[in-house]
Design a protein around this motif. Structure first.
Motif, PDB file in Angstrom:
ATOM      1  N   GLN A 120       0.654  -0.879  -9.386  1.00 33.48           N
ATOM      2  CA  GLN A 120       0.893   0.097  -8.341  1.00 33.48           C
ATOM      3  C   GLN A 120       0.340  -0.394  -7.014  1.00 33.48           C
ATOM      4  OE1 GLN A 120      -0.814   3.626  -9.895  1.00 33.48           O
ATOM      5  NE2 GLN A 120       0.983   4.141 -11.125  1.00 33.48           N
ATOM      6  N   GLN A 121      -0.893  -0.960  -7.100  1.00 28.30           N
ATOM      7  CA  GLN A 121      -1.501  -1.453  -5.866  1.00 28.30           C
ATOM      8  C   GLN A 121      -0.644  -2.535  -5.216  1.00 28.30           C
ATOM      9  OE1 GLN A 121      -5.327  -2.644  -7.185  1.00 28.30           O
ATOM     10  NE2 GLN A 121      -6.133  -0.548  -7.190  1.00 28.30           N
ATOM     11  N   ARG A 122      -0.172  -3.452  -6.071  1.00 29.78           N
ATOM     12  CA  ARG A 122       0.635  -4.551  -5.559  1.00 29.78           C
ATOM     13  C   ARG A 122       1.920  -4.033  -4.942  1.00 29.78           C
ATOM     14  NH1 ARG A 122       0.601  -9.583  -9.673  1.00 29.78           N
ATOM     15  NH2 ARG A 122      -1.661  -9.682  -9.550  1.00 29.78           N
ATOM     16  N   ALA A 123       2.528  -3.107  -5.670  1.00 28.52           N
ATOM     17  CA  ALA A 123       3.780  -2.547  -5.172  1.00 28.52           C
ATOM     18  C   ALA A 123       3.562  -1.880  -3.829  1.00 28.52           C
ATOM     19  CB  ALA A 123       4.329  -1.549  -6.185  1.00 28.52           C
ATOM     20  N   GLN A 124       2.439  -1.187  -3.717  1.00 26.19           N
ATOM     21  CA  GLN A 124       2.165  -0.515  -2.449  1.00 26.19           C
ATOM     22  C   GLN A 124       1.977  -1.526  -1.328  1.00 26.19           C
ATOM     23  OE1 GLN A 124      -1.108   1.949  -3.501  1.00 26.19           O
ATOM     24  NE2 GLN A 124       0.196   3.581  -4.291  1.00 26.19           N
TER      25      GLN A 124
END
Lengths: 381, 534
Positions: free
Chosen positions: B461-465
Motif C-alpha cells: 500500500q505504501q509503495r502504491a501510494q
C-alpha cells in the motif's frame, strides 16, 4: 508404548486369582446351608456349571489364540459357574446347567473380549437366558427337604439331574409336592400368586413354606450368605457401597410400601431374607467388572439394584428379580460413572464430563472399537 | 505434638524395610578416583560450565554456574583436575547420557572444617546470596533450587518435611537422629528469611529415634514437631500440606501462592552447612540397601561418586544383584548404567537381589476392582484413566484430570492385575504435552504468517501510494487494476518462488507504464469498437 522396567518395583503382587478364590470360598456357608435345606442338588448343579464354564472358556481361549492355562488361573470362570449353579433350581436337568454356563462364558464373557471386557454379569446373563428359554424348568424349585413328601437322597439327586427321574421312577413334579400333596413353589412365588388372588399377607404367610421372617430355609440360606459377605467385606475383597446400597434400596422401598399397606406388601425383613437377596447383594452385584467404579457411583448402583429388585418382585412378571435388576443396572453403570466422577485434588468442583461422541463413557477398547464400527456402518451418517 | 491432623484421601501402608540400613550410623565414604558431576541435578536447564578440560580445581570451587530459570550451580567436592566435560550416563529417569564434568581426584577428601560463621552477624541478603551460591536444591527429590523458594514476601507456614514415606529409604531418618541440631539451625535460618507465622516439622511415626532427636533440638524454639501416621505417600508435598493444614493447592497454583513453603530435612542441613561452614552442596547422605549388599547403611557420599563405587564400598555381591534402583521401590528408577554418579537427588540406592523386587510380568486384564481408586491420594479414577490412555483417547484422560496425578504409584502397587499404571499415565501426559506443544507451535506459525501478510500488504500500500504520488498524471485507476491482475498472474507462473505480493509490488511500475501505453493506444484507435480492443 514400551513396557520397560518401571516403578513401582515392588507391588502387592498379582491377586486377581486370589480375589476370585476368596469370593469362591466365601460362598461356602451359603452353599452348605442351601444343601442342608434343599438337598444335594445344588452341589451337582454347581459342579456341572463350573465344569461347563471352565471347559467352555478353555475352548474359546484356544480359539482366540490365548494360553488357557495362564488365563484360567484367574479363577473367574469357576466363580461364574459357581454363582450360576447356586441360582439354579437344585434338581434342574443337566442340560440346563450346561447350556446356561456355556451361554454365560462364551456369549456374555468371551465374545465381548474376555475378563474385564464384558458389560454384563455373565452368570446373570446365563441365568436370564435360561429363565427366558426354559421357564418351567427354571421355576421348578423343590420344597425344603423337611417339607418334602419324598426328600431325594444322594443317588436320587444324581438320577434326577441326569435323567429327570429318581431311582424308583418319581419325576420332579411329584417331588415338588409338599407333605400335604400340594405343589410347592418358592415363598416369593407363593406371595405373588396368592396376593394376586386377593389373599392378605397374614393369610399367605401362614403356609408351610414361610418361616419366621421369610421363607422356611430361605432365611437361613440368606443369613449364611450374609456371613460369607461379611467376610468379604472384612477382607476388603469388596467395598461396602454396593451390598449396603442394594440392601438399603430393597429395605427402603419395602418399608415404604409395607407401612402404607401391610396387608398387601410383604415386610422389609421378608424381602431382605428371601430369594437371592444376600447372594445378590454380596456376590453377584459386586462383580467389579460390570459395576460402577467410583465410591459414589457404586452406592447409587447398589441402591438402584435394590429398588429394582423390589419393584420387579412386587409388580413384575418374574419372581427372580435379582438377575434382571443386576443386568439393568449393568446397563446403567457407564452412565452412573459418567455423572459420579469424584472431585480430583486441587480441582474447583466436582465436574460432569462433557458428552463423549460414543454416547457413554467407554469402558474398554473393545467398547470404543464397537462404537466406531457401528458409526462407520451407519448409512445415515 | 497434639496438633490436629486433617489426613488425606487414599494412600497405602507399606512394609517399610528401613531397619537394615537405618540401624547403622552414617558412614563417611572415601572419595573415588573419578568424580562425575552432572550439569543438570535440578529442575531447570543444565548449569553452564565455567572450567575447561585439564584445569585444576579445588575443593568447593564453582564448576558450572546456574543457567536461567530453575537452575543451580555445581561445585567441586574435592581437589583435582578436570578430566572431561562431555556426555556421561546420569541417574535420571531418561537413563540417557547427559553433559557432565569429570574430576580426577588427587586427595583423600578429608577437609578441615572451615571456621564457623555466626549467621547472626549476616544480613538477610547475605544469607540469601550464600544459599543461592551454594548450589542447594531440594534434596527430597524434586530438585527445585532452594534459594528460589526464599521469597521476600513473608509466608504463613514453613513446613519441614521429614516424613520419608517410601520403603527402604532412611537417609533423612539417620540425618535427623545424628545431626538434628544442624537441621534445626538450617530451619531457623529459613524461618528468619521467610518470617512464617508457624514452623511445622513433620515426621512419620515409624521413626521414634528421629522424633526424639528432633524434639530435643526443637526445644525452646518456635518450631512445632508434628508426628504424622505412617502412610504412603504422606511425604509428598501436596499430601503433607493437606494433612497438616487441611487444604489443597488449587491446580495451576504453587504452594507458595497460598503461603506455604516446604523444605526437606536434608535441604535444611545443607543450608546450615552453607551458612555456618561456607560449604556449598558437595556431599549428601545416601541410603545403600538391598539384598545384594553386605553392609547396608547410610553413607555420606561426595556428589559425583560413581554408583558402582558406592555399591562396592557397601559390599556389593554381584552374583546376587538383579537390579539397581535409585530412590525407593515405589517411585524409584531402575538404573541401566552403574557408572552413573550419585547426584544431588540420589537419596537411596537399592541393590536388589533375587526375589526382592517384582519381576515384570505380563499384566492381566483390568477387572475394574477399584482398588486403585481407593488408594489414589489425588482422588482420581486410575482405571478410567488407564482405559482412555490405552485406547489413545488422551483428551478424555485429560478431562479426568490426568494432570493432577503425582505418579506416586500407589495405584500400580495395589493393582491385582499388575498393570503398570504409572507408565500409562506418564505416556498419556507426554502425549498431551506434545499435543499442547504442537498446538502452540501451530498457533505461533499462524501468527507469524498473519503478521507477515499484514506487513507485506502495508508495504504494498505504501509503495502504491508513493507511486501514485510520483505519477500525478495518472487519473484512471480502473485499467491499472485489471492490468495488474493479469501481469501478476503471468509472473506468478514464471517465478513461483517469489512471493506473489512482492512481485506485484515490483511490477507496479511496469503496470503503470503499460496502462499509460494502453491509454495512448486507446486515444489513437478511438474509432474502433470497444469489444475488439479488450
Amino acid at each position: 508404548m514400551s513396557l520397560a522396567i518401571s516403578s513401582p518395583h515392588r507391588t502387592r503382587g498379582e491377586r486377581v486369582g486370589q480375589v476370585m478364590r476368596m469370593v469362591i470360598y466365601c460362598t461356602a456357608p451359603g452353599m452348605a446351608t442351601l444343601m442342608a435345606f434343599f438337598g444335594w442338588g445344588s452341589l451337582f448343579q454347581v459342579w456341572l456349571c463350573i465344569l461347563a464354564c471352565v471347559v467352555g472358556e478353555a475352548v474359546v481361549l484356544s480359539l482366540r489364540g490365548r494360553d488357557p492355562r495362564h488365563e484360567l488361573k484367574d479363577c473367574s470362570a469357576i466363580l461364574t459357574g459357581l454363582l450360576l449353579g447356586l441360582c439354579l433350581p437344585p434338581y434342574a436337568p443337566w442340560w440346563i446347567a450346561i447350556s446356561g454356563s456355556l451361554f454365560a462364558i462364551v456369549v456374555a464373557k468371551q465374545l465381548y473380549g474376555g475378563l474385564g471386557m464384558n458389560p454384563f454379569n455373565p452368570a446373570m446373563v446365563g441365568y436370564v437366558f435360561l429363565l427366558i428359554s426354559f421357564p418351567i424348568a427354571m421355576t421348578s424349585w423343590t420344597p425344603p427337604l423337611a417339607l418334602s413328601a419324598t426328600p431325594p437322597g444322594l443317588i436320587d439327586s444324581i438320577m434326577l439331574i441326569a435323567t429327570g427321574n429318581t431311582w424308583d421312577g418319581q419325576s420332579l413334579q411329584t417331588l415338588r409336592a409338599g407333605i400335604d400333596g400340594f405343589t410347592m413353589a418358592t415363598p416369593l412365588d407363593h406371595l405373588r400368586t396368592d396376593i394376586a388372588q386377593g389373599q392378605m399377607i397374614s393369610e399367605v404367610v401362614n403356609q408351610q413354606v414361610f418361616g419366621a421372617f421369610a421363607g422356611f430355609g430361605w432365611e437361613w440360606v440368606n443369613l449364611a450368605f450374609l456371613i460369607g459377605g461379611g467376610v468379604l467385606l472384612q477382607q476388603k475383597i469388596i467395598s461396602w457401597h454396593i451390598p449396603i446400597g442394594l440392601l438399603t434400596g430393597l429395605f427402603g422401598s419395602a418399608l415404604i410400601f409395607y407401612v402404607w399397606n401391610p396387608d398387601v406388601y410383604a415386610s422389609p425383613m421378608f424381602h431382605l431374607l428371601t430369594g437371592g437377596s444376600m447372594l445378590g447383594a454380596f456376590f453377584i452385584a459386586t462383580d467389579p467388572v460390570t459395576a460402577c467404579t467410583s465410591a459414589r457411583g457404586r452406592w447409587y448402583y447398589g441402591l438402584g439394584i435394590g429398588v429394582l429388585v423390589y419393584v420387579i418382585r412386587t409388580f413384575g412378571g418374574y419372581p427372580d428379580a435379582i438377575a434382571f435388576a443386576v443386568l439393568l443396572l449393568n446397563l446403567a453403570a457407564p452412565t452412573i460413572d459418567h455423572y459420579t466422577v469424584p472431585r480430583a485434588y486441587g480441582q474447583p468442583s466436582r465436574k460432569i464430563l462433557a458428552p463423549v461422541p460414543s454416547g457413554t463413557a467407554p469402558r474398554s477398547t473393545a467398547d470404543s472399537a464397537t462404537a466406531s464400527r457401528t458409526q462407520n456402518k451407519d448409512p445415515a451418517s | 505434638m497434639s496438633r490436629q491432623l486433617f489426613g488425606f484421601p487414599g494412600g497405602i501402608v507399606l512394609d517399610d524395610h528401613k531397619d537394615r540400613a537405618a540401624e547403622n550410623p552414617i558412614e563417611w565414604l572415601p572419595l573415588p578416583p573419578l568424580l562425575v558431576l552432572p550439569l543438570k541435578q535440578h529442575a531447570g536447564l543444565p548449569a553452564i560450565p565455567v572450567v575447561t578440560e585439564g584445569q585444576r580445581v579445588h575443593y568447593g570451587q564453582l564448576l558450572a554456574k546456574p543457567a536461567a530459570g530453575r537452575s543451580a550451580g555445581v561445585h567441586a567436592p574435592a581437589d583435582g583436575e578436570i578430566s572431561f566435560i562431555g556426555l556421561h550416563p546420569v541417574p535420571d529417569d531418561s537413563n540417557q547420557y547427559q553433559p557432565c564434568i569429570g574430576i580426577c581426584t588427587d586427595e583423600t577428601g578429608a577437609h578441615e572444617e572451615e571456621e564457623l560463621v555466626d549467621d547472626v552477624c549476616l544480613s538477610d541478603d547475605d544469607l540469601r546470596e550464600r544459599i543461592a551460591q551454594a548450589g542447594i536444591v531440594g534434596l527430597g527429590g524434586a530438585g527445585f533450587p532452594s534459594a528460589q523458594k526464599l521469597t521476600e514476601t513473608p509466608v504463613k507456614w514453613l513446613i519441614i518435611n521429614g516424613a520419608e514415606c517410601e520403603p527402604y529409604i532412611s537417609c533423612d531418618d539417620r540425618l535427623m537422629q545424628e545431626r538434628a541440631p544442624a537441621i534445626i539451625e538450617g530451619v531457623q535460618i529459613l524461618a528468619r528469611l521467610l518470617k512464617p507465622e508457624l514452623v511445622l516439622f513433620a515426621i512419620e511415626d515409624n521413626k521414634p529415634a528421629a522424633i526424639t532427636a528432633v524434639a530435643e533440638a526443637c526445644h525452646e524454639t518456635n518450631i512445632e514437631l508434628v508426628v504424622i501416621p505412617t502412610k504412603y505417600p504422606s511425604g509428598a508435598q501436596k499430601q503433607l500440606i493437606q494433612n497438616l493444614l487441611g487444604f489443597e493447592i488449587p491446580r495451576g497454583k504453587h504452594s507458595v501462592d497460598l503461603g506455604v513453603v516446604m523444605y526437606n530435612t536434608g535441604t535444611c542441613y545443607a543450608i546450615a552447612r552453607a551458612i555456618a561452614h561456607s560449604e556449598p552442596l558437595l556431599r549428601r547422605i545416601v541410603t545403600v540397601t538391598g539384598d545384594a549388599v553386605d553392609r547396608p547403611g547410610n553413607y555420606d557420599v561426595a556428589i559425583g561418586t560413581p554408583i558402582e563405587y558406592v555399591l562396592q564400598s557397601a559390599g556389593l555381591n554381584p552374583n546376587k544383584l538383579r537390579r539397581v534402583i535409585m530412590g525407593g521401590p515405589i517411585m524409584g528408577i531402575a538404573l541401566n548404567e552403574l557408572s552413573a554418579p550419585v547426584s544431588k537427588l540420589t537419596n537411596c540406592l537399592i541393590a536388589a537381589g533375587p526375589d526382592e523386587l517384582d519381576e515384570t510380568l505380563a499384566p492381566r486384564p483390568c477387572i475394574r476392582c477399584g482398588d486403585c481408586m481407593e488408594v489414589c491420594p489425588a482422588s482420581l479414577l486410575p482405571q478410567q484413566l488407564f482405559w482412555h490412555i490405552e485406547s489413545e483417547q488422551h483428551e478424555k484422560a485429560a478431562a479426568l484430570d490426568l494432570a493432577v496425578c503425582i505418579e506416586c504409584g500407589a495405584c500400580a502397587y495395589v493393582c491385582p492385575s499388575q498393570i503398570p499404571l504409572v507408565q500409562y499415565y506418564r505416556h498419556g501426559k507426554a502425549v498431551l504435552r506434545q499435543q499442547q506443544q504442537e498446538r502452540l507451535a501451530a498457533q505461533q506459525a499462524k501468527a507469524r504468517f498473519d503478521a507477515r501478510e499484514q506487513r507485506l500488504q502495508q508495504k504494498q500500500q505504501q509503495r502504491a501510494q508513493r507511486k501514485l504520488a510520483a505519477a500525478p498524471a495518472l487519473t484512471e485507476p480502473e485499467p491499472v487494476t485489471v492490468a495488474a491482475v493479469v501481469v501478476t498472474k503471468n509472473d506468478a507462473e514464471i517465478d513461483a518462488s517469489k512471493p506473489v505480493i512482492a512481485q506485484h509490488n515490483d511490477r507496479l511500475a511496469d503496470v503503470l507504464a503499460a496502462a499509460q501505453r494502453a491509454k495512448a493506444k486507446k486515444q489513437q484507435t478511438d474509432a474502433t469498437p470497444p469489444e475488439s480492443s479488450s
